[in-house]
Design a protein around this motif. Sequence first.
Motif, mmCIF file in Angstrom:
data_model
loop_
_atom_site.group_PDB
_atom_site.id
_atom_site.type_symbol
_atom_site.label_atom_id
_atom_site.label_comp_id
_atom_site.label_asym_id
_atom_site.label_seq_id
_atom_site.Cartn_x
_atom_site.Cartn_y
_atom_site.Cartn_z
ATOM 1 N N SER A 3 8.665 -10.348 19.932
ATOM 2 C CA SER A 3 9.207 -11.698 19.857
ATOM 3 C C SER A 3 9.749 -11.954 18.465
ATOM 4 C CB SER A 3 8.095 -12.710 20.163
ATOM 5 O OG SER A 3 7.115 -12.656 19.131
ATOM 6 N N PRO A 4 10.599 -13.011 18.290
ATOM 7 C CA PRO A 4 11.113 -13.336 16.957
ATOM 8 C C PRO A 4 9.984 -13.608 15.966
ATOM 9 C CG PRO A 4 12.355 -14.496 18.659
ATOM 10 C CD PRO A 4 11.228 -13.835 19.355
ATOM 11 N N GLU A 5 8.863 -14.255 16.493
ATOM 12 C CA GLU A 5 7.768 -14.544 15.569
ATOM 13 C C GLU A 5 7.140 -13.247 15.048
ATOM 14 O OE1 GLU A 5 8.208 -15.864 18.519
ATOM 15 O OE2 GLU A 5 8.496 -18.007 18.145
ATOM 16 N N GLN A 6 6.984 -12.276 16.006
ATOM 17 C CA GLN A 6 6.401 -10.993 15.590
ATOM 18 C C GLN A 6 7.309 -10.239 14.635
ATOM 19 O OE1 GLN A 6 5.885 -9.550 19.591
ATOM 20 N NE2 GLN A 6 3.643 -9.696 19.434
ATOM 21 N N ALA A 7 8.623 -10.304 14.895
ATOM 22 C CA ALA A 7 9.572 -9.587 14.053
ATOM 23 C C ALA A 7 9.609 -10.140 12.646
ATOM 24 C CB ALA A 7 10.976 -9.654 14.687
ATOM 25 N N SER A 8 9.299 -11.451 12.498
ATOM 26 C CA SER A 8 9.396 -12.070 11.174
ATOM 27 C C SER A 8 8.151 -11.824 10.322
ATOM 28 C CB SER A 8 9.608 -13.587 11.313
ATOM 29 O OG SER A 8 8.485 -14.182 11.958
ATOM 30 N N GLU A 9 7.068 -11.335 10.957
ATOM 31 C CA GLU A 9 5.855 -11.075 10.177
ATOM 32 C C GLU A 9 6.076 -9.903 9.222
ATOM 33 O OE1 GLU A 9 2.637 -10.367 12.759
ATOM 34 O OE2 GLU A 9 2.557 -12.424 13.543
ATOM 35 N N PRO A 10 5.610 -10.029 7.961
ATOM 36 C CA PRO A 10 5.767 -8.926 7.022
ATOM 37 C C PRO A 10 4.941 -7.726 7.462
ATOM 38 C CG PRO A 10 4.298 -10.607 6.110
ATOM 39 C CD PRO A 10 4.904 -11.187 7.358
ATOM 40 N N GLU A 11 5.478 -6.541 7.251
ATOM 41 C CA GLU A 11 4.782 -5.317 7.624
ATOM 42 C C GLU A 11 3.569 -5.114 6.728
ATOM 43 O OE1 GLU A 11 5.636 -0.518 8.009
ATOM 44 O OE2 GLU A 11 7.271 -1.920 7.600
ATOM 45 N N ARG A 12 2.420 -4.901 7.349
ATOM 46 C CA ARG A 12 1.185 -4.716 6.595
ATOM 47 C C ARG A 12 1.206 -3.351 5.897
ATOM 48 N NH1 ARG A 12 -4.019 -6.251 9.842
ATOM 49 N NH2 ARG A 12 -2.823 -8.200 9.777
ATOM 50 N N VAL A 13 0.915 -3.385 4.597
ATOM 51 C CA VAL A 13 0.937 -2.149 3.809
ATOM 52 C C VAL A 13 -0.387 -1.423 3.975
ATOM 53 C CG1 VAL A 13 1.165 -1.158 1.512
ATOM 54 C CG2 VAL A 13 2.536 -3.150 2.149
ATOM 55 N N ARG A 14 -0.343 -0.163 4.349
ATOM 56 C CA ARG A 14 -1.538 0.638 4.541
ATOM 57 C C ARG A 14 -1.959 1.297 3.228
ATOM 58 N NH1 ARG A 14 -2.189 5.934 5.211
ATOM 59 N NH2 ARG A 14 0.047 6.319 5.484
ATOM 60 N N ALA A 15 -3.256 1.279 2.969
ATOM 61 C CA ALA A 15 -3.772 1.947 1.771
ATOM 62 C C ALA A 15 -3.614 3.455 1.935
ATOM 63 C CB ALA A 15 -5.236 1.591 1.563
ATOM 64 N N PRO A 16 -3.268 4.165 0.876
ATOM 65 C CA PRO A 16 -3.115 5.622 0.983
ATOM 66 C C PRO A 16 -4.441 6.281 1.342
ATOM 67 C CG PRO A 16 -3.092 4.933 -1.305
ATOM 68 C CD PRO A 16 -3.027 3.685 -0.492
ATOM 69 N N ASN A 17 -4.377 7.353 2.134
ATOM 70 C CA ASN A 17 -5.595 8.071 2.498
ATOM 71 C C ASN A 17 -5.519 9.511 2.015
ATOM 72 O OD1 ASN A 17 -4.067 9.595 4.412
ATOM 73 N ND2 ASN A 17 -4.392 8.002 5.965
ATOM 74 N N ILE A 18 -6.529 10.287 2.362
ATOM 75 C CA ILE A 18 -6.642 11.654 1.860
ATOM 76 C C ILE A 18 -5.496 12.544 2.343
ATOM 77 C CG2 ILE A 18 -8.136 12.454 3.752
ATOM 78 C CD1 ILE A 18 -9.695 14.063 1.647
ATOM 79 N N ARG A 19 -4.990 12.267 3.545
ATOM 80 C CA ARG A 19 -3.868 13.075 4.059
ATOM 81 C C ARG A 19 -2.573 12.767 3.302
ATOM 82 N NH1 ARG A 19 -5.266 15.853 8.643
ATOM 83 N NH2 ARG A 19 -7.224 15.200 9.626
ATOM 84 N N ASP A 20 -2.421 11.524 2.839
ATOM 85 C CA ASP A 20 -1.255 11.190 2.013
ATOM 86 C C ASP A 20 -1.296 11.966 0.699
ATOM 87 O OD1 ASP A 20 -0.233 9.299 3.858
ATOM 88 O OD2 ASP A 20 -1.627 7.790 3.096
ATOM 89 N N VAL A 21 -2.487 12.037 0.111
ATOM 90 C CA VAL A 21 -2.654 12.791 -1.134
ATOM 91 C C VAL A 21 -2.313 14.263 -0.902
ATOM 92 C CG1 VAL A 21 -4.296 13.549 -2.901
ATOM 93 C CG2 VAL A 21 -4.397 11.205 -2.020
ATOM 94 N N ALA A 22 -2.798 14.813 0.216
ATOM 95 C CA ALA A 22 -2.524 16.215 0.531
ATOM 96 C C ALA A 22 -1.028 16.470 0.679
ATOM 97 C CB ALA A 22 -3.261 16.608 1.813
#
Length: 343
Positions: A3-22
């Motif tokens: 929906s337009p309301e859902q599209a307007s919500e800012p994307e939640r930023v995910r904290a980096p995890n161990i696989r990102d570091v790898a």
Amino acid sequence: MSSPEQASEPERVRAPNIRDVARVAGVSYQTVSRALNDSPSIRPETLARVQTAIEELGYRPNQAARALVTSRSRTIGVLAAQTVHYGPATSIQAIETAAREAGYRLSITNISSSEYASIKAGLDHLMAQSIEALIVIAPQVRVFEALNDLQVAVPFVTLESTGLNSAHSLWVDQIQGARLATRHLIDLGHTEIMHISGPQDWIEAEARMQGFLRELGDADLRTRAPILGDWTAHFGYYAGLELLRYRDFTAVFCGNDQMALGFMHACRESGLSVPGDMSIVGFDDIPEAAHFAPPLTTVRQNFAEIGRRAIEVLLGELRGDTELSHAPVQPELIVRQSTARLA
């Protein structure tokens, strides 16, 4: 379709995890895990790449997850009482700083009283968190008497000088500090010296009182019964008003800086000059002591060193080190403008 309301919500930023570091380091996540757990099998150049990736991503290891994998909580428990007072509160702050620098965190439990049941409940609470080591900060002798009866299953140190746990104790030499304060007044020519002590059941109060009495005894000076206080400026003020009605002494050693502050107030109300008519020494060197009117002569305790030493001893015990120093930390007399030579 959103929906337009859902599209307007800012994307939640995910904290980096161990696989990102790898991924950023170009290694497997198992290699990152070995790096985080100080594995000796990892090559220095690989460790450097992992550390660079961690800094670049701002990755913070999940301590709970690491504890499950390594069976280590990297947590040090602190069993404390009366942390509202300057000494215990500053000790905890110094310990926390030293622990963090060593890669550990603190779990602090304040016991509600010095009764056996309260001490046991506090200890049980900390042990349930799988602490690796324990520090006990409590002001009263009966706390350590109870501790002697309990089975502490991890390395521990106590910040006290009763001698009940000499193999586990660390402390600032309170007796020596009191002797320094009293000797300073004697060296200035004072022979009639009062002492306003802390509460009778406090370890530090008893040690400071003993130091005061010993120094007077060694100088062959008359000893007066110390006044038992409660550490507050309020008590120092009212005790001062009462004592100054007779004014048969020229100097006072107060068991802490707050009582010295109250005593200064009583001197002003009584029309006396500090240090012209009355010399005053405190104990602790709280941050405000240098800004009293006049600035207070006092005994400084090196709380930062106590915190560093406590963590050093505990980590040494965890490594199996048997050559650990429990020598007391020496206090320092800080001479300011609240004391003067007897006219």
